[in-house]
Motif scaffolding. Structure first.
Motif, PDB file in Angstrom:
ATOM      1  N   ASN A 109      -5.604  -2.671  -9.089  1.00 25.11           N
ATOM      2  CA  ASN A 109      -5.199  -1.567  -8.234  1.00 25.11           C
ATOM      3  C   ASN A 109      -4.701  -0.381  -9.052  1.00 25.11           C
ATOM      4  OD1 ASN A 109      -2.661  -0.370  -6.413  1.00 25.11           O
ATOM      5  ND2 ASN A 109      -4.598  -0.634  -5.361  1.00 25.11           N
ATOM      6  N   ILE A 110      -5.227   0.795  -8.693  1.00 28.44           N
ATOM      7  CA  ILE A 110      -4.805   2.042  -9.347  1.00 28.44           C
ATOM      8  C   ILE A 110      -3.942   2.863  -8.391  1.00 28.44           C
ATOM      9  CG2 ILE A 110      -5.605   4.202 -10.371  1.00 28.44           C
ATOM     10  CD1 ILE A 110      -8.174   2.700 -11.173  1.00 28.44           C
ATOM     11  N   LEU A 111      -4.442   3.056  -7.166  1.00 29.04           N
ATOM     12  CA  LEU A 111      -3.726   3.842  -6.146  1.00 29.04           C
ATOM     13  C   LEU A 111      -3.331   2.936  -4.991  1.00 29.04           C
ATOM     14  CD1 LEU A 111      -5.988   7.031  -6.048  1.00 29.04           C
ATOM     15  CD2 LEU A 111      -3.900   6.677  -7.385  1.00 29.04           C
ATOM     16  N   MET A 112      -2.162   3.225  -4.450  1.00 31.02           N
ATOM     17  CA  MET A 112      -1.647   2.389  -3.361  1.00 31.02           C
ATOM     18  C   MET A 112      -1.148   3.295  -2.224  1.00 31.02           C
ATOM     19  SD  MET A 112       1.399  -0.407  -3.506  1.00 31.02           S
ATOM     20  CE  MET A 112       0.360  -1.549  -4.385  1.00 31.02           C
ATOM     21  N   PRO A 113      -1.685   3.120  -0.995  1.00 32.62           N
ATOM     22  CA  PRO A 113      -1.162   3.881   0.153  1.00 32.62           C
ATOM     23  C   PRO A 113       0.113   3.221   0.674  1.00 32.62           C
ATOM     24  CG  PRO A 113      -3.054   2.572   0.830  1.00 32.62           C
ATOM     25  CD  PRO A 113      -2.873   2.326  -0.642  1.00 32.62           C
ATOM     26  N   PHE A 127       6.315   0.465   3.629  1.00 31.21           N
ATOM     27  CA  PHE A 127       5.345  -0.608   3.899  1.00 31.21           C
ATOM     28  C   PHE A 127       4.003  -0.185   3.315  1.00 31.21           C
ATOM     29  CE2 PHE A 127       5.537   2.227   7.497  1.00 31.21           C
ATOM     30  CZ  PHE A 127       4.215   2.509   7.793  1.00 31.21           C
ATOM     31  N   SER A 128       3.253  -1.155   2.864  1.00 30.19           N
ATOM     32  CA  SER A 128       1.974  -0.884   2.215  1.00 30.19           C
ATOM     33  C   SER A 128       0.851  -0.885   3.244  1.00 30.19           C
ATOM     34  CB  SER A 128       1.694  -1.938   1.141  1.00 30.19           C
ATOM     35  OG  SER A 128       0.399  -1.751   0.600  1.00 30.19           O
ATOM     36  N   LEU A 129      -0.087   0.017   3.069  1.00 25.48           N
ATOM     37  CA  LEU A 129      -1.289   0.065   3.910  1.00 25.48           C
ATOM     38  C   LEU A 129      -2.481  -0.582   3.220  1.00 25.48           C
ATOM     39  CD1 LEU A 129      -0.987   3.731   5.227  1.00 25.48           C
ATOM     40  CD2 LEU A 129      -0.500   1.632   6.475  1.00 25.48           C
ATOM     41  N   LEU A 144      -9.748   2.716   4.170  1.00 26.06           N
ATOM     42  CA  LEU A 144      -8.467   2.034   4.054  1.00 26.06           C
ATOM     43  C   LEU A 144      -8.020   1.543   5.425  1.00 26.06           C
ATOM     44  CD1 LEU A 144      -6.613   4.451   1.627  1.00 26.06           C
ATOM     45  CD2 LEU A 144      -7.927   2.412   1.077  1.00 26.06           C
ATOM     46  N   PRO A 145      -7.072   0.609   5.455  1.00 25.12           N
ATOM     47  CA  PRO A 145      -6.553   0.143   6.749  1.00 25.12           C
ATOM     48  C   PRO A 145      -6.082   1.326   7.592  1.00 25.12           C
ATOM     49  CG  PRO A 145      -5.771  -1.270   5.000  1.00 25.12           C
ATOM     50  CD  PRO A 145      -6.466  -0.125   4.322  1.00 25.12           C
ATOM     51  N   SER A 146      -6.392   1.281   8.868  1.00 23.46           N
ATOM     52  CA  SER A 146      -6.115   2.395   9.770  1.00 23.46           C
ATOM     53  C   SER A 146      -4.828   2.143  10.542  1.00 23.46           C
ATOM     54  CB  SER A 146      -7.280   2.586  10.745  1.00 23.46           C
ATOM     55  OG  SER A 146      -8.490   2.712  10.036  1.00 23.46           O
ATOM     56  N   LEU A 147      -4.263   3.225  11.044  1.00 27.41           N
ATOM     57  CA  LEU A 147      -3.083   3.136  11.909  1.00 27.41           C
ATOM     58  C   LEU A 147      -3.524   3.144  13.362  1.00 27.41           C
ATOM     59  CD1 LEU A 147      -0.465   5.526  10.250  1.00 27.41           C
ATOM     60  CD2 LEU A 147      -0.509   3.039  10.228  1.00 27.41           C
ATOM     61  N   ASN A 148      -3.211   2.056  14.072  1.00 26.72           N
ATOM     62  CA  ASN A 148      -3.503   1.983  15.502  1.00 26.72           C
ATOM     63  C   ASN A 148      -2.255   2.230  16.345  1.00 26.72           C
ATOM     64  OD1 ASN A 148      -5.537   0.086  14.035  1.00 26.72           O
ATOM     65  ND2 ASN A 148      -6.500   0.567  15.990  1.00 26.72           N
ATOM     66  N   LYS A 149      -1.124   2.358  15.674  1.00 23.18           N
ATOM     67  CA  LYS A 149       0.133   2.639  16.355  1.00 23.18           C
ATOM     68  C   LYS A 149       0.784   3.846  15.689  1.00 23.18           C
ATOM     69  CE  LYS A 149       1.103  -2.205  17.580  1.00 23.18           C
ATOM     70  NZ  LYS A 149       2.087  -3.313  17.474  1.00 23.18           N
ATOM     71  N   ILE A 170       2.888   9.250   4.685  1.00 24.30           N
ATOM     72  CA  ILE A 170       1.933   8.363   4.015  1.00 24.30           C
ATOM     73  C   ILE A 170       1.708   8.920   2.614  1.00 24.30           C
ATOM     74  CG2 ILE A 170      -0.427   7.489   3.991  1.00 24.30           C
ATOM     75  CD1 ILE A 170      -0.406   7.510   6.999  1.00 24.30           C
ATOM     76  N   MET A 171       1.977   8.099   1.607  1.00 24.52           N
ATOM     77  CA  MET A 171       1.872   8.527   0.208  1.00 24.52           C
ATOM     78  C   MET A 171       0.726   7.784  -0.471  1.00 24.52           C
ATOM     79  SD  MET A 171       5.880   7.934  -0.676  1.00 24.52           S
ATOM     80  CE  MET A 171       7.162   8.384   0.483  1.00 24.52           C
ATOM     81  N   ILE A 172       0.018   8.496  -1.316  1.00 19.61           N
ATOM     82  CA  ILE A 172      -0.954   7.873  -2.224  1.00 19.61           C
ATOM     83  C   ILE A 172      -0.276   7.854  -3.601  1.00 19.61           C
ATOM     84  CG2 ILE A 172      -3.274   7.961  -3.159  1.00 19.61           C
ATOM     85  CD1 ILE A 172      -3.147   7.491  -0.153  1.00 19.61           C
ATOM     86  N   ALA A 173       0.244   6.668  -3.958  1.00 20.00           N
ATOM     87  CA  ALA A 173       1.090   6.542  -5.157  1.00 20.00           C
ATOM     88  C   ALA A 173       0.415   5.649  -6.201  1.00 20.00           C
ATOM     89  CB  ALA A 173       2.445   5.977  -4.765  1.00 20.00           C
ATOM     90  N   LYS A 174       0.976   5.720  -7.387  1.00 16.60           N
ATOM     91  CA  LYS A 174       0.522   4.841  -8.477  1.00 16.60           C
ATOM     92  C   LYS A 174       0.892   3.406  -8.132  1.00 16.60           C
ATOM     93  CE  LYS A 174       0.883   4.342 -13.502  1.00 16.60           C
ATOM     94  NZ  LYS A 174       1.542   4.874 -14.736  1.00 16.60           N
ATOM     95  N   CYS A 175       0.079   2.465  -8.549  1.00 11.92           N
ATOM     96  CA  CYS A 175       0.252   1.066  -8.179  1.00 11.92           C
ATOM     97  C   CYS A 175       1.663   0.581  -8.487  1.00 11.92           C
ATOM     98  CB  CYS A 175      -0.768   0.207  -8.915  1.00 11.92           C
ATOM     99  SG  CYS A 175      -0.580  -1.558  -8.556  1.00 11.92           S
ATOM    100  N   ASN A 176       2.212  -0.141  -7.539  1.00 12.42           N
ATOM    101  CA  ASN A 176       3.528  -0.744  -7.672  1.00 12.42           C
ATOM    102  C   ASN A 176       3.402  -2.193  -7.226  1.00 12.42           C
ATOM    103  OD1 ASN A 176       6.227  -1.575  -7.500  1.00 12.42           O
ATOM    104  ND2 ASN A 176       6.911   0.471  -6.847  1.00 12.42           N
TER     105      ASN A 176
END
Length: 483
Positions: A109-113, A127-129, A144-149, A170-176
């Motif tokens: 993983n490089i990017l994490m939502p 929370f991770s998406l 990527l996983p979608s938001l239904n709520k 919603i952030m697109i961050a470096k892998c954690n």
């Protein structure tokens, strides 16, 4: 006047269903009608019925456009809680080829939502998406996983009686590794540098808006799409203002019957550039793209009112009234036809050679005939009819005197004079019926003796089917009277 008589008089006075008395033109005919009028009536009624069926069908299938009233309003407090089977927010990454690195791969993983809700400015638990159930959108994009709520609150005055302001980031961050699922791992620093050096770094973001289809009475999803670029040295910050819409649909047939809905009607985006360390206190590591979802205090209020049955009938009536303008032509024709018939009948009463007079081609005769028609029209005027009756009364007064005219008020038939006493006589049932028919014919003939001109009376007598025995009795009475 006593009270009861006053009540009767008052009730008669307020009667709105009173009808004038119309003199009969012929037996059982008080209004002049014609074949042309019948053809026009069928034509108008046929078109009116067809148009009525057409409009009612349009109305039943909601093809008649409803009345719409749109207004904007500013709310100190508003909220939206959406839960839909269809995705509300979707994010995908443009992976151009299979050889390109997938930054959202859970194994390297490089990017994490990451998503964070802020309540009254205070961050909640991140929370991770990211999960292992990524799907492909349009090949080779990774969905990527979608938001239904989606739950957002806007409290402009921070009123404690209402819910507190809630926003989503919603952030697109470096892998954690803290947010990775079990079995996942982050990519190495060399892989991350290679990704930013060799890949086109943009995100495909879209939000699914809704609009109401007035014909199907269902909501249709409209995808509004945006593109966001990011890099390793700086970050992009985007505020997405979600504009809420209130929809009030009135589908009542006779009376108002509202159904209320609320949905996302539009979005507005404001973009700025910031550092990658903006969210470091909340999520360790760099952040390259941030999307802040806020609820706009300016909302749209839409009222949709479908036509009521009365409006549809009024629409049909207006067209029918336009078609009925043709009726004036038919009425004018019938009035002219009636006037010509009456004037010809009046002239016929005075002239035995009326047919020759009417069909003559002689100029002088035709001129004379036209003058007679003008005079006959004047005779039909009600005042002239009264005047001629008064002249007849004066003539009778001059010829027979006052006493004879006064005695005429006492002249009446006695029905008993026509009755036959069957007592003591032996008649068959057939003979009795013949005698009764004879009495009825004699009494009605006396009653109608001056109601029909002599020529017409003789014509009617020749056309009537009279029982042979009655005809024989009539002939014998006529012979005895002549003697």
């Amino acid at each position: 006047m006593d009270f009861r008589k006053f009540q009767i008089t008052f009730l008669k006075m307020v009667d709105i269903f009173g009808t004038p008395y119309l003199h009969s033109i012929k037996f059982n005919q008080k209004i002049q009608k014609s074949i042309l009028g019948g053809i026009i009536s069928i034509f108008i009624l046929g078109i009116s019925l067809a148009y009525f069926i057409y409009v009612i069908n349009q109305w039943c299938t909601y093809q008649i456009l409803p009345k719409t009233n749109n207004s904007m309003k500013v709310e100190q407090f508003s909220e939206i809680n959406l839960q839909d089977d269809n995705p509300i927010i979707q994010i995908s990454y443009g992976k151009y080829s299979e050889q390109s690195l997938d930054p959202f791969d859970t194994q390297n993983n490089i990017l994490m939502p990451i998503g964070i809700y802020f309540t009254d400015g205070k961050p909640q638990k991140p929370f991770s998406l990211l999960n292992n159930k990524q799907k492909s959108d349009v090949y080779p994009n990774k969905l990527l996983p979608s938001l239904n709520k989606l739950s957002l609150v806007q409290n402009g005055n921070s009123n404690q009686d209402y819910k507190k302001t809630t926003e989503l980031v919603i952030m697109i961050a470096k892998c954690n590794e803290e947010y990775l699922s079990e079995g996942g791992k982050c990519a190495t620093d060399q892989q991350i540098e290679q990704f930013f050096a060799t890949s086109v770094t943009y995100m495909d973001f879209w939000i699914n808006l809704k609009q109401f289809n007035s014909q199907t009475q269902k909501f249709e999803v409209v995808r509004k799409q945006y593109y966001f670029w990011f890099e390793s040295k700086s970050a992009q910050l985007s505020q997405i203002m979600i504009k809420k819409a209130y929809l009030h649909v009135d589908k009542g047939v006779l009376f108002n019957s509202y159904n209320d809905y609320n949905y996302i009607q539009d979005t507005q985006i404001m973009m700025s550039t910031t550092t990658t360390k903006l969210w470091a206190p909340l999520v360790s590591g760099d952040t390259y793209l941030s999307l802040i979802f806020r609820l706009d205090p300016v909302s749209i209020d839409v009222q949709l009112v479908y036509p009521k049955l009365g409006e549809v009938l009024a629409m049909v009536g207006s067209i029918v009234n336009l078609l009925l303008m043709v009726k004036y032509g038919a009425q004018y024709y019938n009035e002219s036809l009636l006037e010509n018939k009456l004037t010809d009948k009046i002239i016929r009463y005075y002239y035995s050679d009326f047919e020759e007079l009417k069909t003559s081609q002689d100029f002088q005769t035709k001129f004379y005939y036209n003058q007679l028609k003008k005079q006959a029209k004047r005779k039909l005027i009600f005042h002239n009819i009264l005047y001629e009756l008064s002249r007849i009364q004066l003539f009778l007064f001059n010829q027979f005197g006052r006493t004879s005219i006064e005695n005429s008020h006492q002249l009446k038939f006695r029905f008993q004079d026509f009755k036959v006493d069957f007592e003591g006589e032996v008649f068959t049932a057939k003979q009795q019926q013949t005698q009764l028919n004879l009495i009825a014919h004699e009494s009605t003939s006396n009653f109608m003796i001056i109601s029909i001109p002599e020529k017409e009376k003789m014509k009617n007598q020749r056309g009537e089917k009279v029982h042979p025995e009655i005809r024989s009795s009539l002939d014998q009475q006529s012979l005895s009277q002549d003697k």
